[in-house]
Enzyme design. Sequence first.
Site, PDB file in Angstrom:
ATOM      1  N   SER A 129       0.782  -1.238   0.000  1.00 13.61           N
ATOM      2  CA  SER A 129       0.000   0.000   0.000  1.00 13.61           C
ATOM      3  C   SER A 129       0.814   1.289   0.000  1.00 13.61           C
ATOM      4  O   SER A 129       0.276   2.346  -0.316  1.00 13.61           O
ATOM      5  CB  SER A 129      -0.943   0.005   1.199  1.00 13.61           C
ATOM      6  OG  SER A 129      -0.213  -0.094   2.394  1.00 13.61           O
ATOM      7  N   HIS A 186      -5.141  -3.973  -2.754  1.00 15.87           N
ATOM      8  CA  HIS A 186      -4.819  -2.975  -3.792  1.00 15.87           C
ATOM      9  C   HIS A 186      -4.680  -3.588  -5.176  1.00 15.87           C
ATOM     10  O   HIS A 186      -4.350  -2.885  -6.128  1.00 15.87           O
ATOM     11  CB  HIS A 186      -3.537  -2.234  -3.420  1.00 15.87           C
ATOM     12  CG  HIS A 186      -3.683  -1.389  -2.197  1.00 15.87           C
ATOM     13  ND1 HIS A 186      -4.172  -0.103  -2.225  1.00 15.87           N
ATOM     14  CD2 HIS A 186      -3.447  -1.662  -0.891  1.00 15.87           C
ATOM     15  CE1 HIS A 186      -4.215   0.384  -1.005  1.00 15.87           C
ATOM     16  NE2 HIS A 186      -3.778  -0.544  -0.166  1.00 15.87           N
ATOM     17  N   LYS A 197     -11.765  -0.054  -2.118  1.00 17.18           N
ATOM     18  CA  LYS A 197     -10.843   0.517  -3.112  1.00 17.18           C
ATOM     19  C   LYS A 197     -11.456   0.340  -4.517  1.00 17.18           C
ATOM     20  O   LYS A 197     -12.294   1.143  -4.891  1.00 17.18           O
ATOM     21  CB  LYS A 197      -9.468  -0.115  -2.938  1.00 17.18           C
ATOM     22  CG  LYS A 197      -8.974   0.106  -1.478  1.00 17.18           C
ATOM     23  CD  LYS A 197      -7.617  -0.383  -1.198  1.00 17.18           C
ATOM     24  CE  LYS A 197      -7.347  -0.501   0.292  1.00 17.18           C
ATOM     25  NZ  LYS A 197      -7.452   0.733   1.063  1.00 17.18           N
TER      26      LYS A 197
HETATM   27  C1  LIG Z   1      -3.119  -3.817   2.303  1.00 12.20           C
HETATM   28  C2  LIG Z   1      -4.386  -3.386   2.978  1.00 12.20           C
HETATM   29  N1  LIG Z   1      -5.147  -4.305   3.603  1.00 12.20           N
HETATM   30  C3  LIG Z   1      -6.287  -3.954   4.228  1.00 12.20           C
HETATM   31  C4  LIG Z   1      -6.730  -2.648   4.261  1.00 12.20           C
HETATM   32  C5  LIG Z   1      -7.971  -2.300   5.013  1.00 12.20           C
HETATM   33  O1  LIG Z   1      -9.010  -2.042   4.169  1.00 12.20           O
HETATM   34  P1  LIG Z   1     -10.343  -1.278   4.641  1.00 12.20           P
HETATM   35  O2  LIG Z   1     -10.169   0.150   4.274  1.00 12.20           O
HETATM   36  O3  LIG Z   1     -11.421  -1.951   3.878  1.00 12.20           O
HETATM   37  O4  LIG Z   1     -10.497  -1.470   6.104  1.00 12.20           O
HETATM   38  C6  LIG Z   1      -5.985  -1.674   3.609  1.00 12.20           C
HETATM   39  C7  LIG Z   1      -6.471  -0.281   3.622  1.00 12.20           C
HETATM   40  O5  LIG Z   1      -5.825   0.662   3.370  1.00 12.20           O
HETATM   41  C8  LIG Z   1      -4.786  -2.040   2.959  1.00 12.20           C
HETATM   42  O6  LIG Z   1      -4.021  -1.118   2.363  1.00 12.20           O
END
Ligand SMILES: Cc1ncc(COP(=O)(O)O)c(C=O)c1O
Length: 399
Positions: A185, A213, A244
């Site tokens: 991320s 992502h 996303k």
């Molecule tokens: C790699 C990763 N996993 C999980 C999440 C969590 O997602 P959510 O926004 O649906 O809680 C994110 C959010 O930025 C992320 O970047």
Amino acid sequence: MSLFAKFDEIRAGVELLLGSVRNPFDVRFDKVLAPTEALLGGRTVLLFGTNNYLGLTFDAACIEASMQALEEGGTGTTGSRIANGTYSDHAQLERRIAEFYGKRSAMIFSTGYQANLGLISTLAGRGDHLLIDADSHASIYDASKLSTAEVIRFRHNDPEDLAHRLRRLKGRPGNRIIVTEGIFSMLGDTAPLREIAAIKREMGAWLIVDEAHSLGILGAHGRGLSEAAGVEGDVDFVVGTFSKSLGAVGGFAASDVPDFDLLRIVCRPYMFTASLPPAVIGSVTAALRRLSTDKSLAARVLSNSRRLYEKLAQAGFKVGPEPNPIVAVKMPDRERAAVFWNRLIDEGVYVNLALPPATPGSLSLIRSSVSSAHTEVQIDRAVSIMSAVGRELGVIAAR
Ligand SMILES: Cc1ncc(COP(=O)(O)O)c(C=O)c1O
């Protein structure tokens, strides 16, 4: 001692850093006009800091499905999945996600954060060994804290280090559970998933891949890095988010493991929180349909990503290792990163400011994310503004 004294250092750091710039932790959009434009402080800004990769937040079919579900099902479920919070639409979306991944089953969580928190902390129990990439998302780290397993970090994207740490467990009982991400991320780099899958097979470990992502972006059908790398059969549990590419909120896990559905009665972040409201289930169902049938969205976000990445690199910025929809620019220090971020807003571009400890290697980053909804004109305008501000602040050389 004050209850909040433990945060004194963070507070002092933030106050020192921010000085005269806007507070990046308190950005308030007056109005979001479209996937790529918003009003901020009374003026229009180009949005280059959302995770709206496929630009579906204003998609007409998603909005219509959401409104219909809202009218038919009400504003909320007011209950958890194990009580009154499972409607037939929740179950149907779970089936669609399972079908999309070609897996036996899928579970929906109220956020992607909770999907990681729940799946990982529940699977990795006492006596097990949880091996996580050092640059893992906070939700994976928090899952590790909640888990009763031994937690082992391996060097970021380093299969040899992973193999070495697994070998050191030789002779010890307990499951080995490896967790990595599709696209990371912060820097937008991808995991060496073929190598990790080979190690998983050799060592008899389990593999969890967070495709937060990469869903809708990588792979011929948009299933993510596991599909692109041809290792879907080695991935025991896929995790993803609705927040996303799918333009809403929520998360999921999908798996072929026969006992997977047992998690519904043992996974506390699934069981003890309210389920997603009908409107979200409606829009996500429509978004998944669109993602599955319209290949042009992924093609466009990837070509847009390459355009931004290459143009920023040509301008002299130090960009991340790969041209994925997360395009990170490395800043010389935290202060310049904060001032750069602030100046971009003055000039009409919103991006994310990402600072240590949230970043790998203590990097100060300007993190942009690209959407299939961006036009080439918008991308070129963002590059031109970033270049001008970069020169003004000495981040890149003057022409
Ligand atoms: C790699 C990763 N996993 C999980 C999440 C969590 O997602 P959510 O926004 O649906 O809680 C994110 C959010 O930025 C992320 O970047």
